[in-house]
Design an enzyme around this catalytic site. Sequence first.
Site, short mmCIF file in Angstrom:
data_model
loop_
_atom_site.label_atom_id
_atom_site.label_comp_id
_atom_site.label_asym_id
_atom_site.label_seq_id
_atom_site.Cartn_x
_atom_site.Cartn_y
_atom_site.Cartn_z
CE LYS A 110 -11.05 -0.76 -4.99
NZ LYS A 110 -10.20 -1.63 -5.82
CE LYS A 192 -3.29 -0.40 6.76
NZ LYS A 192 -3.84 -1.48 5.99
CE LYS A 195 -2.12 3.03 -2.66
NZ LYS A 195 -1.56 1.83 -3.24
#
Length: 325
Positions: A110, A192, A195
């Site tokens: 992140k 994978k 979203k």
Amino acid sequence: MRILSGIQPTGDIHIGNYLGAIKQWLLLQEKNECVFFIADLHSLTVPFDPKILQKSITEKIISYIAVGLDPEKSIIFVQSQIKEHAELAWILNTLCPVGELERMTQYKEKSKKFKDNINAGLLDYPVLMAADILLYKTDAVPVGKDQTQHVELTRTLAKKFNQKFGKTFVEPKAILPKFGSKIMSLTNPKKKMSKTDNPQSYISLFDTPENIQKKIMASTTDSGKQIKYDLTKKPGVSNLLTIYSLLTDKPIKELEKKFKDKGYADLKKSLAKTVIEFLEPFRKKQKELVTRDVYIKEILSRGKNRAQTIAQTTMQEIKEKVGLV
Ligand code: TRP
């Protein structure tokens, strides 16, 4: 057993999430005391829009209830409404070496992604998560593989606290999604389902039948014609077969037989029909819940009260042990 898991307020839920995680939660809530909450405090650590945060939280709650989280069986609430999460996080902070946090994979990823916003909360994220878990004396935490490092840290902090202040916490275990339940992207079956990708690559639990049909028919398949499960040679077809098998509880072998003399288009048509039928009740329930404002508020208020009772009791015990009261 007491089971707990947190849900990020943002983003769509797709069938990969359902088959990999939510399905397991629904089973767990039948036989355990389950605690599920929206991790809104965690969501502040990456860029967000304060104007739509409340709306996202409500939508998420509605989605999870629509797919089967049951407020009669589980405690469902919003993290920021229980101030003890932040309070315990502070105490755990004083037991946690900064170096351990700097080593966390998610923190490193992140900080790369949000270079202009490497805030202290981002570094401290796993400690707040440990507080979420320990506050309810949780035995087990169903999470994705990317969160196991955080659960490991939680165990370490529980152990440290127990050593320093006397036995207080259970050392919680992670419960990982079942093998074979990893669903891949429809447009790139080597990745994978996610979203944060292009919406064509995943099926949201609340997609319209037309959209589901389009996405499945357009999904990437492989060279050759045969419908066979083969992850290296046929990742696309294998992914479609996996989804089919998990939704119908039919073994892959049986599906291979069913489609023995058929082509990819037949498989896709049949799968689209299966997915549409499977998701229809979720979509209906979601539509209904969106109109039941008062009911949703009631669920959250009851969840808050139940969570608070546990959280306050644990916090009192912790304060006594630490010498704060
Ligand atoms: N970090 C988790 C995730 O991104 C969400 C979360 C917050 C969580 N607190 C938790 C999960 C406590 C399990 C237990 O998915």
